[in-house]
Design a protein around this motif. Structure first.
Motif, PDB file in Angstrom:
ATOM      1  N   THR A  77     -14.317  11.525  -4.712  1.00  0.00           N
ATOM      2  CA  THR A  77     -14.622  10.174  -5.179  1.00  0.00           C
ATOM      3  C   THR A  77     -15.348  10.220  -6.517  1.00  0.00           C
ATOM      4  OG1 THR A  77     -14.798   9.394  -2.899  1.00  0.00           O
ATOM      5  CG2 THR A  77     -15.790   8.021  -4.617  1.00  0.00           C
ATOM      6  N   SER A 135      -5.403   2.502  -4.087  1.00  0.00           N
ATOM      7  CA  SER A 135      -5.455   1.603  -2.938  1.00  0.00           C
ATOM      8  C   SER A 135      -6.715   0.741  -2.977  1.00  0.00           C
ATOM      9  CB  SER A 135      -5.407   2.432  -1.655  1.00  0.00           C
ATOM     10  OG  SER A 135      -5.320   1.606  -0.525  1.00  0.00           O
ATOM     11  N   ALA A 136      -7.835   1.383  -3.262  1.00  0.00           N
ATOM     12  CA  ALA A 136      -9.107   0.665  -3.295  1.00  0.00           C
ATOM     13  C   ALA A 136      -9.113  -0.394  -4.394  1.00  0.00           C
ATOM     14  CB  ALA A 136     -10.245   1.653  -3.512  1.00  0.00           C
ATOM     15  N   ALA A 190     -14.886  -0.753  -7.008  1.00  0.00           N
ATOM     16  CA  ALA A 190     -13.969  -0.797  -5.870  1.00  0.00           C
ATOM     17  C   ALA A 190     -13.808   0.587  -5.249  1.00  0.00           C
ATOM     18  CB  ALA A 190     -12.608  -1.325  -6.317  1.00  0.00           C
ATOM     19  N   ALA A 249     -15.007   1.554  -1.441  1.00  0.00           N
ATOM     20  CA  ALA A 249     -14.050   2.049  -0.448  1.00  0.00           C
ATOM     21  C   ALA A 249     -14.479   3.410   0.101  1.00  0.00           C
ATOM     22  CB  ALA A 249     -12.667   2.142  -1.070  1.00  0.00           C
ATOM     23  N   ASP A 256       0.821  -1.201   0.000  1.00  0.00           N
ATOM     24  CA  ASP A 256       0.000   0.000   0.000  1.00  0.00           C
ATOM     25  C   ASP A 256       0.860   1.258   0.000  1.00  0.00           C
ATOM     26  OD1 ASP A 256      -2.640  -0.099  -0.418  1.00  0.00           O
ATOM     27  OD2 ASP A 256      -3.262  -0.080   1.685  1.00  0.00           O
ATOM     28  N   ASP A 288      -5.860   7.116  -3.074  1.00  0.00           N
ATOM     29  CA  ASP A 288      -6.941   6.368  -2.419  1.00  0.00           C
ATOM     30  C   ASP A 288      -7.595   5.403  -3.398  1.00  0.00           C
ATOM     31  OD1 ASP A 288      -6.401   7.759  -0.137  1.00  0.00           O
ATOM     32  OD2 ASP A 288      -8.079   9.164  -0.331  1.00  0.00           O
TER      33      ASP A 288
END
Lengths: 196, 196
Positions: free
Chosen positions: B154, A188-189, B189, B193, A90, A185
């Motif tokens: 996001t 990572s997801a 994903a 998250a 990560d 992020d």
DNA sequence: AATTCAATGGACAGACAGTAAATCCAAAAT
DNA sequence: ATTTTGGATTTACTGTCTGTCCATTGAATT
């Protein structure tokens, strides 16, 4: 009539200097507001050099653009040692993302225009894709070095997430916000989901 | 000397026809192998029309490109009703991704070149960003309609994931594979998250 | 003093965008 | 039938930019 061999030092240095002057002038024109002025004449004038000198130094417009792109790449000095030294996957992916974000952030306008021009210039296009593939390869190594097992599709998506277009698209949407965090992020997801 | 009022039907139809001929000729040239030939002269010859006629119909090169882009957008007929009718958020996002993948897949080369040209043409650039923003807005509505609460960052990342560049980057890397699935997985994903 | 070489300046051909004017011709109005 | 209109064509022009050639300058090197 045996031709003398002239080994320079001042002359070569001066040539290298004008070469650099041309490159920096081209870079600032490329990053400037008006995309109109990106012409050999304009670059030559900005570098205070004759147009012919540009041709002497770079052969052609495409050659200049390629040199310019190489300059951007080496100037930014992409260094992935931190990513490779990270404690876990990560962290490694985060470092990887940050490294390239810094790279893209260094001169987004110039990079954007260069990439735009590549669409109409197959030679430049080849060069850019080569560089992009290097990022993909590095990413693959970064994961392989840790024995990570995810499909190539996952790597490809992460590769795109850390590419210029995503960064630039986000940065242009809101110039205030640094897209690096959200991208990291997302990476990572995506990775977590693929690992299962 | 009262000026007559000429209301056409055949004439207007004929004019619309040549307009279409020019557009289709331009589109096929834009999607063709050689990017060299994308010139007003080339387009006019391909449409079997004089260069002047192109100017009469579209005013300028930029005008032609804009009409061309609008044509691509409407031809593909992006329809998000399926996405809005999906049973759950995950399905909705998947439909959303698929819808735009189909759009990008319809004429990737032409889209790529148009987007490349936009880099040097601020007017075209404005148009493309407008369209991209519409995709972002639609995505926001799609989520808001379900009371989903995720940060704008996001949404932005998903927006980029479903954009042309990611699709095209993946498709060019491996022309055999359809990038739609991997992109949809990544979107899923990222969303999962962010929802926490 | 002779030589070389980067750099200059000017001239030129070839593409391409854009503009202007004269003309053709079929469609539409009277 | 005739006149009018407007889309399309043809031709020609300006301006810009790339790419090439070449004669010349002037400083660095031998």
């Amino acid at each position: 009539m045996s031709p003398r061999v002239y080994k320079s030092d001042k002359r070569q240095a001066a040539a290298e200097d004008t070469r650099l002057r041309i490159l920096t002038a081209a870079r600032s024109l490329l990053a400037a507001a008006k995309p109109t002025q990106i012409t050999l004449d304009g670059i030559a004038k900005a570098a205070d050099v004759s147009r012919q000198t540009v041709y002497n130094a770079f052969g052609t417009r495409a050659g200049l653009l390629e040199a310019l792109f190489d300059g951007l790449a080496t100037r930014a000095g992409v260094d992935l040692s931190e990513a490779f030294a990270a404690p876990d996957v990560d962290a490694a992916l985060r470092r990887f993302t940050e490294t390239f974000s810094r790279f893209w952030a260094a001169d987004p306008v110039a990079i954007r225009r260069l990439r735009g021009m590549a669409v109409l210039d197959s030679e430049l296009d080849r060069l850019l894709r080569e560089r992009d593939d290097m990022r993909r390869t590095a990413l693959g190594s970064l994961l392989a070095a840790r024995g990570v097992e995810v499909g190539p599709e996952t790597i490809d998506v992460v590769w795109q997430l850390t590419g210029f277009e995503v960064y630039d698209g986000l940065a242009r949407r809101d110039p205030e916000r640094d897209p690096t965090g959200p991208i990291a992020d997302a990476v990572s997801a995506v990775y977590a989901a693929a690992r299962g």
